[in-house]
Design a protein around this motif. Structure first.
Motif, short mmCIF file in Angstrom:
data_model
loop_
_atom_site.label_atom_id
_atom_site.label_comp_id
_atom_site.label_asym_id
_atom_site.label_seq_id
_atom_site.Cartn_x
_atom_site.Cartn_y
_atom_site.Cartn_z
N GLN A 58 -32.18 -8.01 8.26
CA GLN A 58 -32.01 -8.30 6.80
C GLN A 58 -32.31 -9.83 6.45
O GLN A 58 -32.96 -10.06 5.30
CB GLN A 58 -30.44 -8.40 6.64
CG GLN A 58 -29.71 -8.85 5.22
CD GLN A 58 -28.44 -9.05 5.16
OE1 GLN A 58 -27.74 -8.21 5.94
NE2 GLN A 58 -27.81 -9.70 4.27
N LYS A 59 -32.46 -10.87 7.27
CA LYS A 59 -32.76 -12.24 6.98
C LYS A 59 -34.30 -12.01 7.00
O LYS A 59 -34.95 -12.95 6.14
CB LYS A 59 -32.52 -13.05 8.12
CG LYS A 59 -30.65 -13.35 8.15
CD LYS A 59 -30.60 -14.20 9.15
CE LYS A 59 -29.00 -14.63 9.30
NZ LYS A 59 -28.64 -15.47 10.24
N TYR B 260 -35.42 -10.72 3.52
CA TYR B 260 -35.23 -11.69 2.63
C TYR B 260 -36.25 -12.58 2.45
O TYR B 260 -36.70 -13.09 1.35
CB TYR B 260 -33.66 -12.55 2.56
CG TYR B 260 -32.50 -11.62 2.17
CD1 TYR B 260 -32.69 -11.12 0.78
CD2 TYR B 260 -31.45 -11.76 2.77
CE1 TYR B 260 -31.61 -10.50 0.29
CE2 TYR B 260 -30.16 -11.11 2.32
CZ TYR B 260 -30.38 -10.41 0.95
OH TYR B 260 -29.09 -9.83 0.43
N PHE C 21 -34.25 -2.00 2.42
CA PHE C 21 -33.01 -2.90 2.80
C PHE C 21 -31.99 -2.17 2.74
O PHE C 21 -31.17 -2.08 3.89
CB PHE C 21 -32.69 -3.74 1.52
CG PHE C 21 -32.15 -5.06 2.16
CD1 PHE C 21 -32.68 -6.30 2.54
CD2 PHE C 21 -30.50 -4.97 1.90
CE1 PHE C 21 -31.81 -7.27 2.83
CE2 PHE C 21 -29.69 -6.04 2.24
CZ PHE C 21 -30.49 -7.07 2.66
N THR C 22 -31.52 -1.09 2.08
CA THR C 22 -30.35 -0.20 2.28
C THR C 22 -30.53 0.67 3.23
O THR C 22 -29.50 1.35 3.69
CB THR C 22 -30.09 0.49 0.89
OG1 THR C 22 -31.27 1.25 0.49
CG2 THR C 22 -29.68 -0.34 -0.27
N ASN D 236 -29.47 -1.41 6.00
CA ASN D 236 -28.05 -1.72 6.01
C ASN D 236 -27.45 -0.86 5.08
O ASN D 236 -27.24 -0.82 3.84
CB ASN D 236 -28.19 -3.15 5.22
CG ASN D 236 -28.88 -4.07 6.10
OD1 ASN D 236 -28.51 -4.77 7.20
ND2 ASN D 236 -30.05 -4.18 5.70
N GLN E 12 -24.67 -1.36 2.21
CA GLN E 12 -24.85 -2.66 1.41
C GLN E 12 -25.47 -2.46 0.22
O GLN E 12 -26.68 -1.83 0.35
CB GLN E 12 -25.51 -3.73 2.22
CG GLN E 12 -25.56 -5.17 1.40
CD GLN E 12 -25.93 -6.23 2.44
OE1 GLN E 12 -25.77 -6.16 3.64
NE2 GLN E 12 -26.32 -7.52 1.75
N ALA F 93 -27.92 -3.92 -2.41
CA ALA F 93 -28.61 -4.85 -2.20
C ALA F 93 -29.28 -5.30 -3.57
O ALA F 93 -30.02 -6.42 -3.31
CB ALA F 93 -29.76 -4.46 -1.32
#
Length: 867
Positions: free
Chosen positions: A3-4, A7, A139-140, A143, A146, A148
C-alpha cells in the motif's frame, strides 16, 4: 507495505502530471500565442484527452485481472511520449503558427489551437486519464476491504502540488524545459518499473471477487446519471472559481510566472487535504446525506471567501509590511494570501469529488467515468466564467454564480434542510446587495478612474491624476504610459524611423496608449501595423488622443489584437522597421519576446535594409537581465548597437538596434534625412535637432556589448532565463534606476566612433570623429550632474546648484544642447528676481559655447534698454 509503495508511485505520477501541464503549455505558447483563445484551447485539449482516457479505459482496466500491467503500461506510455514531445513540439510549432495566421477568424483560431495540441498530446493525456482508475483497481485488489478513491486522489494531488512548486520554482529555472521534460518522464518510467517489479500480482495476493470490490454505491440512493451531472457541474464551478480568484488576486500579485504557480500550489494543496480528510473521516458515509452536506459546505466556503475578498488588499499590504521584501518573502506573501482565500473552498472541493467518485465506483468500474465528467466540466470552466460571464456580468456577480451554483446541485430539499441551506443563501443575497466591485486599483490622492474594462485576460483602467493627466494601468500594476510620457513615447518611434533612409512598411509590437505608433501617423508613404495582445488596450487608445491625435483618421495605421510572438512567426509580410515596445521582462509571457528564436524570426521579417529596435525598460530590470537580453539579441543581430532613449534618470530606457547590414552613417546623412516633407519639424520637436543629437544617444557597439555580456547566458525557448530570473527584480527592493544607468555609462565610457560612423571621406567626416566623442562625454557628465541635483524650492536655489556643473558640461561639446537649454531657462526665470545673476549666467553661457547664438539673443532682449 505494498500500500505504501503504491502511494509513493502515485505521488510521483502526480508530480509528473502537473509538471507536464505546465511544461507543455509553455512549449506550445510560443506558437499558439498567449491570447485567451489559444490558452483555453490548450487547456481544453489537455483536459479533453485526459477525459477520453478516463472514460474509455475505465471498464477495460476495471474488468482486467491484471491492473498492475495496465498501470505500468500507462505510466510507461506517458513517459515515452513525453520524451518524444520534446522533439516534436519545437519542430511543429512554426507550422501551427502559420496555420493560424496573423488575423484569424474565431473559428479558425479555436479549431487549430485546440486540434493541434489535442492530437499532439493525446497519447500521453489519454494514458494520464487511465492512471487513477488503474491505480484504484490495483489498490483495492491488494486491500480488498479498503475504499481507496479519496486516499489515492489526495496523494496524487499532493504530488501535483509538489510538481507545480518544484517545476516552476526550481527545476525549469535551473535546467530548462528540455531537461525538465526528461526528468518528468523519468518519474513515469520509474513508477511503471516500480509497480511492475515490486507489486505482487492479484494471483499472488489473492484474487478479489466482484462482491469484495463493490462499494456502497451499488445500492446508492442517487442515480448514476445525476451523479454524472453533479460531477460535471462541480468541475465547472470549481475551476471557474479558481479562474475568477486568479483574476482578482492578479490585481495584487506581481503577475509573474511564480504568481500563478503560488495560487495553483495552494489550490492543489487544499484539494489534496480535502480528499485526505474524506478518506480518513468519511469511509462509510450515507451517500445522499453526505453529498448534501458537502455541496452545502462547498458553497458556504466559497461565499465566505467572496465576502472576505473585499479585504484582500488590506491583508496583502499588511503581510508585505510584516514580512518585508525579497524574492522568497514576496512569494511567501502571495502564497499566504492565496491560502487565506482558497484553502477552505478547495478542502471542500477535494472532499466533494472524492465522495462523488467513490459513489460511482462499482466492481466493473466507475472511477474513470467520474474523473471524465469532472474533467470535462473543468475544461469548460475557463471559457464560461473567464470569457463569457466575467466581461458580461462583472467580477462580483460571476463569483456569486460560481459559489451559489453548489446549492443548486443539492440532490433534494427537505424541511430539515431549510435552515442549513438558508444560511449560505442569505450570505449570497447580502453579498449581491453589498456595494463591492472587487476592483483593486491603487490610487494616490486626487486620482480617479475614468474608465475600467474587465477584459478576458486582464483588467485595464484609465486613471486621471490631479493635473488632469491620463495613465493606462493593466491589472493595477503595469502602467503603460500616458499623456505625460509623450516625449519618451514619440522618441521610441523616431529613433528607428530616422536611422532608416526611407521606410515604407513598419511593424510595432505592443501599442500601450498608442503614443509611440502615433509617431508615424500620417508619415508619407509609410504603412504601419500595430500588434497588441489585449483588445481592451486598443479600445482605450482614444482616451489618449491629447497625446496621440485622432488615430482613427490615420489611414496608414492598422491595429491588430494578437500575440506578438505568434504574429511574427505567422506573417508573410516584410517590414523596413520593426519596433518592439518596453515589455516588462518580469511579467508572465513577456520572456518569450526576448528569446533568440523570436529575435531570429524578426530578422527574417526585415527587408534588406530593414531595422529592428527592441526597447528595454532599464527601470524595470537589473543589469544582469540587461546583459542576458543584449547577448541574446547579438545572436540574431551580430552587429547590434545600443542607444539611450532619452536622458531621464528616473525612467531610463535603452534601445537595442539591429539590421541585416552594419549601420554606419556619414556626417551629412542626417541633414539629408530631414529634407523629406514634415520630417524636420517632427524630429526637432522631440529633441533630434541634429545628427549629433541622434547619434549622441549611441551607447555601445557590438564589440562593447559582446565584451560586456560575455559571461551571461542566452535566453532561449528551451532555457527561458528571462521568464524565471527577471521576476526576482519585481520581488526585490532594487536600487534607484539611475544607479543602473550610470553603471552602464561607466561600462561604455569610451565607445568607438568607428562603430557608428561611415568611412571618412569629407572634412566633416573627420571632424565628426572628434565632435561625436565630445558629445558622449558631455552627455555622460550631464547625467552624473543630474544625480546630484536636489529638489530645488525656487529658481535661485536651482541656479546655485546646477549653473557651474552644467556650464562645465556645455564646455565639453559644442553640439550638446541638453545642458545649454536648461541654463537659458534658468537665466530667463532668474531675471525678475536677480538681474545681475541672470546677466552673469548668460555671459558665461556665451563664452562656454560661442557657436550658439541663443544666449546672446536672450541677453540682448532682456538687457536691451541698458545697452
Amino acid at each position: 507495505m505494498a500500500q505504501k509503495i503504491l502511494y509513493l508511485f502515485f505521488f510521483l505520477s502526480g508530480i509528473a502530471g502537473l509538471g507536464y501541464e505546465i511544461l507543455w503549455t509553455r512549449m506550445l505558447a510560443v506558437s499558439l500565442g498567449h491570447e485567451t483563445m489559444s490558452t483555453l484551447a490548450v487547456l481544453t485539449a489537455f483536459f479533453g484527452g485526459l477525459a477520453l482516457g478516463a472514460w474509455f479505459l475505465d471498464r477495460p482496466v476495471s474488468r482486467s485481472s491484471r491492473p498492475r500491467l495496465w498501470y505500468a503500461g500507462l505510466e510507461l506510455l506517458i513517459g515515452l511520449w513525453a520524451l518524444a514531445l520534446l522533439l516534436l513540439i519545437p519542430q511543429l510549432n512554426p507550422v501551427a503558427a502559420s496555420l493560424i495566421g496573423v488575423d484569424p477568424t474565431t473559428i479558425r483560431h479555436w479549431t487549430i489551437s485546440f486540434c493541434y495540441p489535442f492530437i499532439l498530446l493525446l497519447p500521453a493525456t489519454f494514458a494520464l486519464g487511465g492512471t487513477l482508475p488503474a491505480m484504484e483497481r490495483l489498490f483495492t485488489q491488494l486491500n480488498r476491504k479498503q475504499r481507496a478513491v479519496g486516499g489515492l486522489y489526495s496523494v496524487n494531488t499532493l504530488g501535483a502540488m509538489l510538481g507545480t512548486f518544484a517545476t516552476t520554482f526550481f527545476i525549469m529555472p535551473l535546467v530548462g524545459l528540455h531537461i525538465t521534460g526528461i526528468l518528468l518522464a523519468t518519474l513515469n518510467i520509474f513508477a511503471a518499473l516500480g509497480v511492475f517489479l515490486f507489486i505482487p500480482t492479484p494471483q499472488e495476493k489473492g484474487q478479489s471477487t466482484g462482491k469484495d470490490l463493490s462499494s456502497f454505491s451499488d445500492n446508492n440512493e442517487i442515480s448514476r446519471g445525476r451523479i454524472y451531472c453533479i460531477l460535471f457541474a462541480t468541475g465547472l464551478l470549481g475551476i471557474g472559481f479558481e479562474v475568477l480568484m486568479v483574476r482578482v488576486l492578479s490585481q495584487l500579485f506581481a503577475n509573474t510566472v511564480f504568481s500563478f504557480a503560488a495560487i495553483l500550489t495552494v489550490y492543489l494543496f487544499g484539494t489534496a487535504a480535502g480528499a485526505a480528510c474524506y478518506q480518513r473521516s468519511l469511509r462509510y458515509p450515507k451517500s445522499r446525506h453526505t453529498l448534501t452536506s458537502l455541496l452545502r459546505a462547498t458553497g458556504l466556503c466559497c461565499l465566505i471567501t467572496v465576502f472576505l475578498l473585499q479585504y484582500a488588499e488590506v491583508l496583502f499590504t499588511a503581510l508585505q509590511g510584516m514580512i518585508g521584501t525579497g524574492f522568497w518573502a514576496a512569494v511567501f506573501v502571495e502564497m499566504v494570501t492565496a491560502l487565506f482565500f482558497l484553502f477552505l473552498p478547495t478542502v471542500a472541493m477535494g472532499a466533494l469529488f472524492s465522495h462523488l467518485a467513490q459513489s460511482l465506483r462499482r466492481s466493473d468500474g466507475g472511477v474513470g467515468h467520474a474523473l471524465c465528467c469532472n474533467t470535462l466540466g473543468s475544461a469548460a470552466a475557463p471559457l464560461l466564467f473567464g470569457v463569457i460571464l466575467l466581461p458580461a456580468w462583472g467580477m462580483k456577480v460571476t463569483l456569486l454564480v460560481a459559489a451559489t451554483g453548489y446549492l443548486l446541485l443539492l440532490p433534494q430539499f427537505r424541511r430539515a434542510d431549510f435552515l442549513p441551506t438558508a444560511l449560505p443563501a442569505s450570505i449570497a443575497l447580502g453579498l449581491a446587495l453589498l456595494p463591492a466591485s472587487y476592483r483593486f486599483i491603487h490610487l494616490t490622492d486626487g486620482e480617479t478612474v475614468q474608465e475600467y474594462r474587465q477584459g478576458i485576460m486582464a483588467s485595464v483602467a484609465v486613471v486621471q491624476d490631479t493635473n488632469k493627466a491620463l495613465h493606462l494601468k493593466v491589472n493595477n500594476h503595469l502602467q503603460m504610459g500616458g499623456t505625460t510620457s509623450v516625449f519618451s513615447d514619440r522618441r521610441q518611434a523616431l529613433l528607428p524611423l530616422l536611422l532608416h533612409p526611407a521606410p515604407e512598411t513598419a511593424l510595432f509590437l505592443g501599442l500601450g496608449t498608442g503614443a509611440t505608433i502615433a509617431g508615424v501617423a500620417g508619415y508619407p508613404g509609410l504603412q504601419a501595423d500595430g500588434v497588441e495582445l489585449l483588445p481592451e488596450v486598443i479600445d482605450l487608445i482614444p482616451w489618449f488622443s491629447k497625446a496621440t491625435g485622432d488615430l482613427s483618421k490615420a489611414k496608414n495605421l492598422h491595429f491588430i489584437a494578437a500575440d506578438a510572438r505568434r504574429f511574427v512567426t505567422a506573417t508573410e509580410k516584410q517590414y523596413d522597421l520593426v519596433v518592439a515596445d518596453l515589455f516588462h521582462p518580469s511579467r508572465d509571457g513577456a520572456g518569450s519576446l526576448y528569446t533568440v528564436e523570436h529575435f531570429t524570426a524578426i530578422r527574417h521579417l526585415l527587408s534588406e535594409d530593414g531595422i529592428f529596435c527592441q526597447w528595454l525598460p532599464l527601470y524595470q530590470l537589473d543589469l544582469e537581465m540587461f546583459k542576458v537580453i543584449s547577448k541574446t539579441f547579438l545572436q540574431a543581430f551580430p552587429e547590434g548597437q545600443a542607444f539611450l532613449g532619452h536622458y531621464s534618470l528616473d525612467y531610463p530606457i535603452i534601445a537595442l538596434v539591429g539590421a541585416k547590414k552594419p549601420l554606419r552613417f556619414p556626417e551629412n546623412w542626417y541633414r539629408k534625412r530631414l529634407s523629406s516633407k514634415g520630417m524636420r519639424h517632427m524630429a526637432t520637436s522631440f529633441g533630434y535637432d541634429s545628427g549629433y543629437s541622434l547619434l549622441g544617444t549611441f551607447l555601445a557597439g557590438h564589440a562593447e556589448l559582446r565584451k560586456y555580456t560575455a559571461a551571461s547566458p542566452i535566453n532561449t525557448d528551451a532555457h527561458p532565463v528571462v521568464l524565471f530570473q527577471a521576476p526576482r527584480f519585481a520581488y526585490s527592493n532594487p536600487a534607484s534606476p539611475h544607479t543602473r544607468l550610470l553603471a552602464l555609462i561607466a561600462a561604455f565610457e569610451q565607445p568607438d566612433p568607428e562603430t557608428v560612423l561611415a568611412e571618412a571621406i569629407t572634412e566633416e567626416d573627420m571632424f565628426a570623429r572628434e565632435r561625436l566623442p565630445a558629445y558622449w562625454r558631455a552627455r555622460n557628465s550631464f547625467l552624473r550632474v543630474g544625480v546630484d541635483v536636489q529638489r530645488p524650492r525656487n529658481v535661485r536655489q536651482l541656479y546655485e546648484q546646477v549653473s557651474d556643473p552644467l556650464l562645465k558640461v556645455v564646455r565639453k561639446s559644442i553640439d550638446f544642447s541638453a545642458a545649454y537649454y536648461p541654463l537659458l531657462s534658468i537665466a530667463y526665470d532668474l531675471y525678475p528676481e536677480d538681474q545681475e545673476a541672470s546677466r552673469h549666467l548668460l555671459s558665461k553661457l556665451e563664452r562656454a559655447n560661442p557657436t550658439r547664438r541663443e544666449a546672446f539673443v536672450l541677453r540682448q532682449r532682456l538687457f536691451s534698454q541698458e545697452n
